[in-house]
Design a protein around this motif. Sequence first.
Motif, PDB file in Angstrom:
ATOM      1  N   ASP A 171      12.264   2.300 -72.506  1.00 17.23           N
ATOM      2  CA  ASP A 171      11.454   1.320 -73.253  1.00 17.23           C
ATOM      3  C   ASP A 171      10.077   1.119 -72.648  1.00 17.23           C
ATOM      4  O   ASP A 171       9.545   0.006 -72.656  1.00 17.23           O
ATOM      5  N   ASP A 193       8.561   3.565 -75.604  1.00 13.60           N
ATOM      6  CA  ASP A 193       9.168   2.654 -76.578  1.00 13.60           C
ATOM      7  C   ASP A 193       8.745   3.022 -77.996  1.00 13.60           C
ATOM      8  O   ASP A 193       7.623   3.464 -78.238  1.00 13.60           O
ATOM      9  N   GLU A 229      10.895   7.640 -78.151  1.00 16.91           N
ATOM     10  CA  GLU A 229      12.030   6.991 -78.804  1.00 16.91           C
ATOM     11  C   GLU A 229      11.670   6.642 -80.244  1.00 16.91           C
ATOM     12  O   GLU A 229      10.514   6.399 -80.574  1.00 16.91           O
TER      13      GLU A 229
HETATM   14 MG    MG Z   1      15.179   0.138 -76.632  1.00 18.24          MG
END
Ligand code: MG
Length: 272
Positions: A171, A193, A229
């Motif tokens: 993150d 993130d 991500e």
């Molecule tokens: Mg996360």
Amino acid sequence: MQRFHHAMADEHQRRRELTRDLQSAVGTGQFELFYQPIISLWRSELSGFEALIRWRHPQRGLVSPVQFIPLAEESRLILPLGEWILRRACGQAVEWKFEQRGLSMSVNVSALQFEQRDFVQSVQMALERSGLPGHCLTLELTESMVLRDIGLAGRHIRQLKESGVRFALDDFGAGYSSLSVLQSLPLDHLKMDRSFLQACRRPDSKRPRLVLETLVSMAQRLGLTVIAEGVETAEQGELLRHFGCDSAQGYFFGRPQPADEASSWMFTAAGS
Ligand code: MG
Ligand code: C2E
Ligand code: MG
Ligand code: MG
């Protein structure tokens, strides 16, 4: 105001009940690991999976880890649960022949777990018992947890790196990011993130794109592999490739799925 008090009381009640249920859930098979593929963008191939816990609550159905992990931390139940997660994930990686395939299993670690004096031993134990080589395991840490005691974090990371274990900063950029973490800890991967990618979708996304591109190159100059991500579209995948991002994870490549589905997914992906 009255309503607000009711809502607060309900929330309090819900947390109490969930915490109580968590106690009995540990050790009764209500937990399950899902696996989400991580894709190497260079070679367009699988590089590993992230294990993500799911709780099948007998009455409430699937409860999100976002809801119960904080409760498990408060009640310290995360300690036995965390050990179970590690053992399960390592065992799965052996079953799926990760070493032969050159794959890595990523496991999220919670703050309380990471701070335990015997954290290093408990990871080594999970490796030994399963027979998984350390270099097939990646532990995901967050900035806030390593910042709680950066000295301890450094020691734990260095000790486990001797066994080949890799570390990812999860993150990255979601909270009050601190570049000092990148300066001082010997991390391997930076997980960007998904908010960075979301920002690139806005109509005027020139600055977000610049931020993303700069982050990728900064991380790489520091010797870190960048994993993006939350990749949900082909365009986002292309953008990341364009910026030289190493790896990606998101619904576009594959959702978190139960072990049997992840395994057939892996075999079809490998066969294609
Ligand atoms: Mg996360
Ligand atoms: P995380 O480690 O950052 O995991 C990524 C989260 O993003 C997962 O949510 C995943 O399902 C979700 N995700 C993946 N691809 C996409 C996408 O394309 N779009 C969107 N919108 N979301 C995507 P999940 O499984 O609900 O887990 C949430 C968080 O709970 C995790 O965030 C992690 O912090 C924690 N968690 C999950 N499993 C574990 C565990 O085994 N141990 C610990 N300590 N924490 C865990
Ligand atoms: Mg993670
Ligand atoms: Mg993450």
